[in-house]
Design a protein around this motif. Sequence first.
Motif: not given
Length: 123
Positions: A8-24
């Motif tokens: 799952t992609a986790v969005s955070d508009d404060t992060l530039e050039d960072v992809t955040m993912l959550a695994l389950a």
Amino acid sequence: MSAAVHVTAVSDDTLEDVTMLALAGELDFTNAERFHYDLQESIGSEPCDLIIDLSDLTFCDSTGIQIFLAVRKLVHDRGNTIALARLHPRLERLFHLTGLTDAFSVQPTVDDAIELLRSRQSS
């Protein structure tokens, strides 16, 4: 047979050039190929730092470890950093026993992982 791994992609508009993912789920040889594809699709082709929240990934076998190492190589080859956050206790033990805690920036929280990447981006 294990439960599928969900990326799952986790969005955070404060992060530039960072992809955040959550695994389950559970990661093993039965779903590793699909997981690797989903992970690469989530990362995309643009260079970016990567944070993966592993709090809901409850199992990982050697096939999964190979995928984590392949993704680490991909991210590093692009000149970026990968941080793993909130390892499930079973995974934390596995990563410690296999030495993967030395290969990855393992952080206790997602906020710690974000702070780590911000500090590396600013230096």
